[in-house]
Design a protein around this motif. Structure first.
Motif, PDB file in Angstrom:
ATOM      1  N   ALA A 127      41.857 -35.093 -50.335  1.00  0.00           N
ATOM      2  CA  ALA A 127      41.453 -34.226 -51.429  1.00  0.00           C
ATOM      3  C   ALA A 127      39.989 -34.498 -51.759  1.00  0.00           C
ATOM      4  CB  ALA A 127      42.311 -34.467 -52.669  1.00  0.00           C
ATOM      5  N   PRO A 128      39.216 -33.437 -52.042  1.00  0.00           N
ATOM      6  CA  PRO A 128      37.826 -33.654 -52.460  1.00  0.00           C
ATOM      7  C   PRO A 128      37.760 -34.205 -53.876  1.00  0.00           C
ATOM      8  CG  PRO A 128      38.362 -31.310 -52.497  1.00  0.00           C
ATOM      9  CD  PRO A 128      39.559 -32.011 -51.917  1.00  0.00           C
ATOM     10  N   GLY A 129      36.764 -35.033 -54.134  1.00  0.00           N
ATOM     11  CA  GLY A 129      36.665 -35.695 -55.428  1.00  0.00           C
ATOM     12  C   GLY A 129      36.442 -34.772 -56.595  1.00  0.00           C
ATOM     13  N   ASP A 130      35.872 -33.577 -56.350  1.00  0.00           N
ATOM     14  CA  ASP A 130      35.604 -32.656 -57.448  1.00  0.00           C
ATOM     15  C   ASP A 130      36.734 -31.644 -57.656  1.00  0.00           C
ATOM     16  OD1 ASP A 130      35.189 -31.290 -55.098  1.00  0.00           O
ATOM     17  OD2 ASP A 130      33.313 -30.329 -55.726  1.00  0.00           O
ATOM     18  N   ALA A 131      37.914 -31.938 -57.097  1.00  0.00           N
ATOM     19  CA  ALA A 131      39.088 -31.086 -57.299  1.00  0.00           C
ATOM     20  C   ALA A 131      40.177 -31.925 -57.953  1.00  0.00           C
ATOM     21  CB  ALA A 131      39.577 -30.506 -55.976  1.00  0.00           C
ATOM     22  N   PRO A 132      40.138 -32.097 -59.293  1.00  0.00           N
ATOM     23  CA  PRO A 132      41.053 -33.024 -59.971  1.00  0.00           C
ATOM     24  C   PRO A 132      42.525 -32.704 -59.749  1.00  0.00           C
ATOM     25  CG  PRO A 132      39.876 -31.647 -61.563  1.00  0.00           C
ATOM     26  CD  PRO A 132      39.206 -31.453 -60.245  1.00  0.00           C
ATOM     27  N   GLY A 133      42.870 -31.424 -59.632  1.00  0.00           N
ATOM     28  CA  GLY A 133      44.268 -31.083 -59.374  1.00  0.00           C
ATOM     29  C   GLY A 133      44.731 -31.570 -58.027  1.00  0.00           C
ATOM     30  N   ALA A 134      43.893 -31.393 -57.005  1.00  0.00           N
ATOM     31  CA  ALA A 134      44.240 -31.855 -55.660  1.00  0.00           C
ATOM     32  C   ALA A 134      44.311 -33.377 -55.611  1.00  0.00           C
ATOM     33  CB  ALA A 134      43.218 -31.338 -54.650  1.00  0.00           C
ATOM     34  N   VAL A 135      43.408 -34.039 -56.328  1.00  0.00           N
ATOM     35  CA  VAL A 135      43.433 -35.505 -56.371  1.00  0.00           C
ATOM     36  C   VAL A 135      44.718 -35.985 -57.035  1.00  0.00           C
ATOM     37  CG1 VAL A 135      42.310 -37.557 -57.332  1.00  0.00           C
ATOM     38  CG2 VAL A 135      40.919 -35.720 -56.344  1.00  0.00           C
ATOM     39  N   ALA A 136      45.116 -35.342 -58.123  1.00  0.00           N
ATOM     40  CA  ALA A 136      46.353 -35.729 -58.808  1.00  0.00           C
ATOM     41  C   ALA A 136      47.566 -35.543 -57.916  1.00  0.00           C
ATOM     42  CB  ALA A 136      46.500 -34.911 -60.088  1.00  0.00           C
ATOM     43  N   ARG A 137      47.603 -34.435 -57.158  1.00  0.00           N
ATOM     44  CA  ARG A 137      48.732 -34.206 -56.242  1.00  0.00           C
ATOM     45  C   ARG A 137      48.747 -35.232 -55.125  1.00  0.00           C
ATOM     46  NH1 ARG A 137      47.138 -28.898 -57.414  1.00  0.00           N
ATOM     47  NH2 ARG A 137      45.844 -28.761 -55.538  1.00  0.00           N
TER      48      ARG A 137
END
Length: 391
Positions: A127-137
């Motif tokens: 997940a890219p660092g600037d995509a908080p939803g993707a990081v959380a998933r």
């Protein structure tokens, strides 16, 4: 025929000195290339100084200085020189690595996205660092998670996290890539590509610290049998095909767990940490020369191998001040063929955050990969550098 080499270190410069044709070296301001200073032939200067990290200034240098030479090839084996060399080659119509391929390999997120489209089985979840939803998933389904710089190398700033709550604020940007931590054993794969055909020159088994800093390389890898070696070679070929690398050297790091091969990262250059020396010792191929010589049509030359197996070991110590440096030991397994520990009593030692924080190295040879692994374990059990924490 003129070959332009960007940012060669002294070891590379010496290795390629015997390649046929004229050689032009471009170095950074204030960075000498030992053994090349003042090297002139027939009144033609062979060494130039240009800041190839400054793109506009370097393109002016390419047009005004390199273009009149009509070079046949422009290459680099140093990380900061990879993209400038590729751009210069394209601009001059010379042989070199495709700039687009270099850019993809130097941007870990772009590489992941290319693999997601063309060879998804080689990727971990990311997940890219600037995509908080993707990081959380990612954290919800894959822990622990590795946070690394998108454009980093040399084990810089790679950190393992168990929970998103542990992330510092500066990690939540486009400069950070988050990846599922993959288990298994890690290997470095050196390959040379010519006209889209990829030949593996050597595979090294890596030893790392908990902070991902590399502390050993063993070639051939003792834990990789013939069947899994073939899986690794096929995975690297798939990777290079997916990225579009048709010509030039590559250094790819993979992890193997069971029969699954996962790509960690790749570069359009040979590996560092003296891996080229391990290739030479175990195969007889001068990997540094081959990694440059392809651009001017030079075939890799193979001499007799010096050893059945070889390894590099890097020395570390706790932060503090050096109090003692042990002499070169005699080992029960294998032989020490190089020993370089430049620190001295009184020198400060900081935390081990990257490969630049290591304190020295040794090169070992042995009669088999298993004996080489035993020699590595024996040497790493010794306290080569002793430190005392400052009060």
């Amino acid at each position: 025929m003129t070959l332009v080499v960007i940012g060669a270190n002294p070891t590379v410069a010496r290795a390629i000195a015997e390649l046929s044709g004229d050689q032009v070296h471009v170095r950074l301001p204030g960075v000498p290339v030992l053994g090349l200073d003042g090297w002139d032939a027939s009144g033609v200067r062979k060494v130039f100084t240009a800041d190839f990290r400054d793109a506009p200034a370097f393109l002016t240098f390419v047009d005004e200085v390199l273009a009149p030479m009509a070079p046949a090839a422009v290459v680099s084996l140093t990380e900061p020189g990879l993209e400038p060399a590729a751009v210069a080659a394209e601009r001059l119509g010379a042989r070199g690595v495709d700039p687009q391929v270099v850019r993809v390999t130097r941007d870990k997120l772009r590489m992941r996205r290319v693999l997601a489209r063309r060879a998804p089985h080689l990727n971990p979840a990311f997940a890219p660092g600037d995509a908080p939803g993707a990081v959380a998933r990612l954290f919800a389904t894959h822990t622990p998670v590795v946070a690394k710089p998108v454009d980093g190398f040399g084990s810089r700033s790679a950190t393992l996290f168990e929970r998103p709550a542990d992330l510092p604020p500066d990690r939540g940007t486009a400069a950070t890539l988050f990846e599922q931590f993959v288990g298994g054993v890690e290997f470095s794969v050196e390959a040379l590509s010519l006209n889209g055909r990829h030949t593996v020159m050597g595979i090294a088994q890596k030893g790392t610290t908990g902070g991902f800093v590399e502390v050993s390389h063993i070639m051939p890898p003792p834990s990789l049998d013939a069947r899994r070696r073939l899986l690794v070679e096929r995975a690297v070929a798939e990777l290079l095909d997916a990225l579009g690398l048709e010509d030039g050297p590559s250094h790819t790091e993979v992890k193997v767990e069971g029969d699954r091969v996962t790509v960690i990262e790749t570069h359009t250059r040979l590996g560092g940490d003296g891996i080229a020396d391990l290739v030479r010792l175990t195969t007889g191929v001068d990997w540094r020369c081959a990694a440059v010589g392809w651009a001017v049509g030079a075939e890799p030359q193979r001499a007799a191998a010096a050893a059945a197996a070889a390894a590099t070991v890097f020395f570390t110590a706790p932060p503090g001040r050096v109090t003692y440096v042990a002499p070169q030991p005699s080992l029960t397994h294998g032989s020490v063929v190089e020993w370089d520990v430049p620190v001295r009593p009184g020198d400060p030692v900081g935390p081990l955050r990257s490969s630049e924080d290591r304190l020295g190295r040794a090169v070992l040879t042995a009669e088999s990969p298993a004996e080489c692994a035993a020699a590595v374990a024996e040497l790493m059990s010794l306290r080569v550098v002793t430190t005392r924490r400052d009060r």
